[in-house]
Design a protein around this motif. Structure first.
Motif, PDB file in Angstrom:
ATOM      1  N   ASP A 112       3.961  18.708  -4.862  1.00 48.55           N
ATOM      2  CA  ASP A 112       4.367  20.099  -4.971  1.00 48.55           C
ATOM      3  C   ASP A 112       4.119  20.548  -6.408  1.00 48.55           C
ATOM      4  N   GLU A 113       4.645  21.697  -6.784  1.00 47.92           N
ATOM      5  CA  GLU A 113       4.385  22.235  -8.126  1.00 47.92           C
ATOM      6  C   GLU A 113       4.947  21.341  -9.225  1.00 47.92           C
ATOM      7  N   LYS A 114       6.044  20.641  -8.926  1.00 45.98           N
ATOM      8  CA  LYS A 114       6.752  19.879  -9.952  1.00 45.98           C
ATOM      9  C   LYS A 114       6.384  18.403 -10.014  1.00 45.98           C
ATOM     10  N   ALA A 115       5.991  17.818  -8.870  1.00 46.42           N
ATOM     11  CA  ALA A 115       5.860  16.352  -8.845  1.00 46.42           C
ATOM     12  C   ALA A 115       4.879  15.871  -7.780  1.00 46.42           C
ATOM     13  N   ILE A 116       4.527  14.600  -7.920  1.00 45.84           N
ATOM     14  CA  ILE A 116       3.776  13.865  -6.903  1.00 45.84           C
ATOM     15  C   ILE A 116       4.702  12.751  -6.428  1.00 45.84           C
ATOM     16  N   TYR A 117       4.840  12.608  -5.112  1.00 44.15           N
ATOM     17  CA  TYR A 117       5.725  11.614  -4.511  1.00 44.15           C
ATOM     18  C   TYR A 117       4.878  10.623  -3.729  1.00 44.15           C
ATOM     19  N   ILE A 118       5.057   9.346  -4.005  1.00 43.11           N
ATOM     20  CA  ILE A 118       4.318   8.308  -3.289  1.00 43.11           C
ATOM     21  C   ILE A 118       5.326   7.371  -2.629  1.00 43.11           C
ATOM     22  N   GLU A 119       5.238   7.259  -1.294  1.00 46.40           N
ATOM     23  CA  GLU A 119       6.073   6.295  -0.582  1.00 46.40           C
ATOM     24  C   GLU A 119       5.242   5.041  -0.349  1.00 46.40           C
ATOM     25  N   THR A 120       5.818   3.895  -0.615  1.00 45.75           N
ATOM     26  CA  THR A 120       5.109   2.624  -0.508  1.00 45.75           C
ATOM     27  C   THR A 120       5.465   1.890   0.782  1.00 45.75           C
ATOM     28  N   TRP A 121       4.691   0.864   1.086  1.00 45.93           N
ATOM     29  CA  TRP A 121       4.959  -0.065   2.186  1.00 45.93           C
ATOM     30  C   TRP A 121       4.704  -1.439   1.594  1.00 45.93           C
ATOM     31  N   MET A 122       5.743  -2.280   1.593  1.00 42.41           N
ATOM     32  CA  MET A 122       5.640  -3.581   0.929  1.00 42.41           C
ATOM     33  C   MET A 122       6.197  -4.676   1.821  1.00 42.41           C
ATOM     34  N   LYS A 123       5.598  -5.851   1.761  1.00 38.08           N
ATOM     35  CA  LYS A 123       6.174  -7.021   2.412  1.00 38.08           C
ATOM     36  C   LYS A 123       6.827  -7.847   1.316  1.00 38.08           C
ATOM     37  N   ILE A 124       8.132  -8.047   1.471  1.00 37.00           N
ATOM     38  CA  ILE A 124       8.885  -8.839   0.505  1.00 37.00           C
ATOM     39  C   ILE A 124       9.599  -9.934   1.281  1.00 37.00           C
ATOM     40  N   TYR A 171       0.829  -1.202   0.000  1.00 35.06           N
ATOM     41  CA  TYR A 171       0.000   0.000   0.000  1.00 35.06           C
ATOM     42  C   TYR A 171       0.862   1.251   0.000  1.00 35.06           C
ATOM     43  N   PHE A 172       0.205   2.397  -0.145  1.00 32.46           N
ATOM     44  CA  PHE A 172       0.892   3.677  -0.149  1.00 32.46           C
ATOM     45  C   PHE A 172       0.935   4.205   1.278  1.00 32.46           C
ATOM     46  N   ASN A 173       2.130   4.507   1.737  1.00 33.31           N
ATOM     47  CA  ASN A 173       2.332   4.990   3.093  1.00 33.31           C
ATOM     48  C   ASN A 173       2.064   6.487   3.181  1.00 33.31           C
ATOM     49  N   SER A 174       2.563   7.246   2.224  1.00 32.70           N
ATOM     50  CA  SER A 174       2.315   8.680   2.204  1.00 32.70           C
ATOM     51  C   SER A 174       2.387   9.198   0.776  1.00 32.70           C
TER      52      SER A 174
END
Length: 151
Positions: A68-80, A61-64
């Motif tokens: 901003d004006e230039k980009a969208i940042y998505i931090e993930t959470w994964m079980k590997i 899932y997406f953690n956060s």
């Protein structure tokens, strides 16, 4: 707002009307598949250590999500893999460059307890907070600078 299994990132008005959406990219490591359990899992019995005939689903899932004006940042959470949280829980970043309308992905997932949670973005610097005290006795604010890698 996003539910990873929808493979879309949505933007809504304050009244709840969908304004736009961006398709999420294919990923080398992030699994968009929605997994479910075959029965209700009682959290109290899991915490009590009772044997379960069903494994709890390990959805990525997406953690956060930051923008901003230039980009969208998505931090993930994964079980590997298998093992405790230090051996199995990883994170990486998906980055949408608004000008190029193109997705980028970090190459090597990092241990969630090593890097922490994405707390903010200023220019090309990402700030992470690790304060779980599961791996370290202290709380940390870490920063990383985004740089493209030539392939």
């Amino acid at each position: 707002l996003s539910f990873p299994h929808s493979k879309k990132l949505y933007r809504y008005s304050t009244e709840g009307e969908e304004l736009e959406h961006v398709d999420l990219p294919p990923s080398r490591v992030f699994n968009y598949q929605l997994r479910s359990a075959d029965r209700i899992i009682d959290f109290n019995s899991v915490m009590a250590g009772e044997k379960q005939s069903t494994k709890t689903p390990d959805n990525h899932y997406f953690n956060s999500i930051y923008e901003d004006e230039k980009a969208i940042y998505i931090e993930t959470w994964m079980k590997i893999g298998e093992g405790g949280i230090q051996k199995t829980r990883f994170t990486h970043l998906l980055l949408f460059n608004k000008e190029e309308k193109k997705w980028y992905e970090t190459q090597n997932p990092k241990g969630i307890l090593d890097i922490g949670m994405l707390a903010g973005v200023v220019n090309d610097t990402l700030y992470f907070y690790e304060g779980s005290m599961m791996k370290y006795d202290d709380k940390y604010i870490k920063r990383a600078v985004l740089k493209p890698i030539e392939e």
